[in-house]
Scaffold this active site. Structure first.
Site, short mmCIF file in Angstrom:
data_model
loop_
_atom_site.label_atom_id
_atom_site.label_comp_id
_atom_site.label_asym_id
_atom_site.label_seq_id
_atom_site.Cartn_x
_atom_site.Cartn_y
_atom_site.Cartn_z
N GLU A 86 7.06 2.15 -8.22
CA GLU A 86 7.64 1.88 -6.90
C GLU A 86 9.06 1.34 -7.03
O GLU A 86 9.92 1.62 -6.19
CB GLU A 86 6.76 0.91 -6.10
CG GLU A 86 5.32 1.39 -5.84
CD GLU A 86 5.24 2.80 -5.26
OE1 GLU A 86 6.20 3.25 -4.61
OE2 GLU A 86 4.21 3.46 -5.47
N ILE A 99 -4.42 20.92 0.57
CA ILE A 99 -3.70 22.14 0.97
C ILE A 99 -4.13 22.66 2.34
O ILE A 99 -3.39 23.38 2.98
CB ILE A 99 -3.79 23.26 -0.09
CG1 ILE A 99 -5.20 23.82 -0.22
CG2 ILE A 99 -3.30 22.77 -1.44
CD1 ILE A 99 -5.24 25.15 -0.97
N ALA A 147 -5.43 20.53 4.88
CA ALA A 147 -5.26 19.53 5.94
C ALA A 147 -4.12 18.57 5.64
O ALA A 147 -3.81 17.71 6.44
CB ALA A 147 -6.56 18.76 6.14
N GLY A 148 -3.50 18.70 4.48
CA GLY A 148 -2.42 17.79 4.13
C GLY A 148 -1.12 18.55 4.00
O GLY A 148 -1.01 19.70 4.42
ZN ZN Z 1 5.82 7.85 -5.90
#
Ligand code: ZN
Length: 652
Positions: free
Chosen positions: A439, A571, A573-574
């Site tokens: 992150e 693939i 639903a996303g």
């Molecule tokens: Zn990331």
């Protein structure tokens, strides 16, 4: 603006930035708080304006007058006077508007909107079917012999699940049962890894690969017809927009040049991992036979024997590592690394309001300069009562010029690491450390940008198969011994992580990597094959395509009745349609970028520092202002090469 828009940068895009600024200023902190300090009141307030916020976003990206002004700018005299960041912003605005059907007319436009509506309903339905089908299945075990081998945590969860289920009565305990298992990952995975009863493993495995298909729950949550319809509609949509297939449409907005380039990359990785994956299976079979298993391994045996092999090879647990990884020590080590690599100093700031006492506020300084070039909040600990799970970096404010004055970037870094307990500071798992580095990598790209136009600053405007480059790049340093020595220190003795433990970590990193790589390739190649073929030349159903691809991408072929596609929400639903390959694509980029440092020698400080500055000035500084392939080439001096990823995975 729609009434007065002019086909110039100042008359259009500068105005859009001005309109968008107050929105960013209020909406990003509010969305952020919803994720980290949720409450009924906040949720209610958020939902009361959500429709308006969504409508605002759509109007900004789908406005006909603004689209026309953008096209006029691109085709007009001012074009060559715009800098590359401005040109990219204009081009991307045109592309995104066209992808929403703005350039279509009459019947075509109507049909396009119909398709969009139906696809959106289908994808919601698909995802609900997967959730409902997963939830509707259960396996309750009462005989203690049948849960032998399962770890205490899994048994405790299964007993709790029994007590929480509506259909059950009585009090279950972890020791005495009954135990209720489901197809949700936290229940399913430990069961497959540890349950010694082979028949029960087969039972749960067969249910798992039948989720949301005709085979399970009498087809109540059947996604089979939805799959065919979704693929058909996506192809029609692509053709309306002038593309041959949905795969081409998807790649048009990504870093990867075209379908052929992705195929080629996936094929290289496939060839490199196939033999290793065959070897992995032979190894499991040998271990199973040695341990008294008389039959050939089947699908429901793989996770189980892989876990036994792992136990014999790397017998360490999270708990062995934790004492060496207090958060404070890890932060110091991470900031020392980024100081060396990028010439930035991170120091704790004071005097700002925070949403929780655990939250930390940091300023990022360039070399020894006094004024921060960026700031960030770190919300490190898990807080299940009002904070969402997972980890993420979010932009709070972007770098931009406001009336000629620079607004510096502000980032939110959110993790869910182990909180302090009693007098004990936060002791992290190694995975939590990797996540923090990951992150922070995203955060660095947001914060070290030098672009003043908001839509190309930091992570804005970066193609999504390139956006994981800096984050995964940072993770690589967690396997560099001197870096680990710097960020580890035993909570009582301050001694760094022992070499023996570190070696186990490094070895575990490549454990069964051929098999894992091949599994991801199987998903990626299947996804691309499903979205490449025109319905007219496709041969049979989606499941035939799946079986055909599996011939090249699996060692143990799927069962004929395998209906994994019915729960492939990524693939169907996303956002991963014809984009699942991105996982591997981004890994190639980050491994290849890291290998530039390996080439000069990771312990060769002067060269590493020079490479670090170069990385800062290209990948981190330029953000979305240029095509990511160009940025990569500028850093690496050539096109991306999968060799480094294969080497890191122990496959080359
Ligand atoms: Zn990331």
């Amino acid at each position: 603006l729609e009434a007065s828009v002019e086909p110039t940068w100042d008359g259009c895009f500068q105005q859009l930035e001005n309109i968008e600024r107050p929105f960013e200023y209020c909406w990003s902190p509010v969305s952020h708080l919803l994720a980290v300090k949720n409450s009924d009141e906040l949720r209610e307030a958020y939902e009361s304006v959500l429709d308006a916020a969504t409508a605002f976003g759509l109007r900004m990206s789908q406005s006909q007058p603004i689209y026309e002004a953008a096209v006029a700018i691109r085709d007009g005299e001012e074009w060559t006077k715009l800098d590359p960041a401005q040109q990219r912003i204009v081009e991307k605005a045109i592309q995104s508007a066209e992808r929403s059907g703005i350039a279509l007319e009459g019947e075509q436009r109507e049909r396009f909107n119909e398709i969009a509506r139906e696809l959106s309903q289908l994808s919601t339905k698909f995802s609900n079917n997967v959730l409902d089908s997963t939830k509707a299945w259960e396996l309750t075990i009462e005989d203690k012999a049948d849960v032998e081998g399962l770890p205490d945590s899994a048994l405790a969860m299964a007993a709790q699940s029994f007590n929480n289920a509506e259909s059950t009565e009585g009090e279950a305990t972890a020791e005495t049962g009954p135990w209720r298992f489901s197809l949700e990952a936290p229940s399913f995975l430990p069961f497959m890894q540890h349950c010694r009863n082979r028949e029960l493993r087969e039972n749960i495995y067969r249910a798992y690969i039948s989720r949301a298909s005709t085979e399970l729950q009498e087809g109540e949550f059947d996604n089979e017809p939805l799959i065919e319809r979704i693929l058909e509609l996506r192809n029609e949509k692509a053709r309306l927009l002038g593309f041959e297939s949905f795969a081409e449409l998807s790649l048009d907005a990504k870093m990867a040049p075209d379908v052929a380039a992705v195929d080629d990359m996936l094929e290289k990785l496939r060839q490199a991992s196939f033999k290793a994956a065959e070897g992995d299976l032979e190894e499991l079979q040998a271990l199973a036979t040695e341990s008294g298993e008389t039959e050939s391994l089947m699908h429901w045996d793989i996770a189980f024997w892989a876990e036994r092999l792992r136990e014999t090879r790397f017998s360490y647990t999270d708990e062995d590592l934790r004492p060496y990884l207090p958060l404070e020590k890890v932060l110091d080590g991470m900031f020392a690394l980024t100081k060396k690599l990028f010439g930035i100093t991170v120091r704790e700031g004071v005097g700002v309001p925070k949403w929780h006492d655990d939250v930390r506020y940091f300023e990022v300084l360039d070399h020894d300069k006094k004024v921060p070039i960026a700031v960030f909040y770190l919300d490190p600990f898990s807080r299940p009562e009002n904070k969402r799970g997972g980890a993420w970096m979010n932009t709070c404010l972007s770098r931009r010029k406001v009336d000629g004055v620079l607004q510096i970037p502000v980032a939110h870094l959110v993790c869910n690491s182990t909180p302090p307990v009693g007098d004990q500071p936060s002791l992290m798992t190694f995975r939590e450390v990797e996540t923090l580095f990951h992150e922070f990598g995203h955060g660095l790209q947001h914060m070290l940008t030098v672009i003043d136009h908001v839509d190309a600053a930091g992570i804005n405007g970066i193609e999504w198969d390139a956006v994981e480059l800096p984050s995964q790049f940072m993770e690589n340093w967690c396997y560099h011994r001197p870096t680990v020595e710097n960020f580890s220190g035993h909570v009582e003795t301050d001694k760094p992580m022992p070499l023996e433990l570190f070696d186990k970590l490094v070895n575990a990193r490549t454990f069964r990597s051929g098999s894992l790589m091949l599994r991801q390739l199987n998903f990626g190649i299947t996804d691309l094959a499903l979205h490449s073929a025109l319905p007219a030349d496709s041969d049979g159903t989606a499941f035939d395509v799946q079986q055909r691809v599996s011939g090249r991408t699996t060692i143990m072929k799927p069962l004929p009745e395998d209906r994994f596609l019915c729960s492939f929400s990524h693939i169907f639903a996303g956002g991963y349609a014809a984009g699942y390959y991105s996982y591997k694509w981004a890994e190639i980029l980050s491994a290849d970028a890291f290998s530039a440092f390996e080439e000069v020698g990771l312990d060769n400080d002067p060269e590493v520092i020079e490479k670090g500055r170069h990385f800062r000035n290209t990948v981190l500084a330029l953000g979305g202002s240029q095509h990511p392939l160009k940025v990569f080439q500028e850093f690496r001096g050539r096109e991306p090469d999968p060799q480094a990823l294969l080497r890191h995975s122990g496959l080359a």
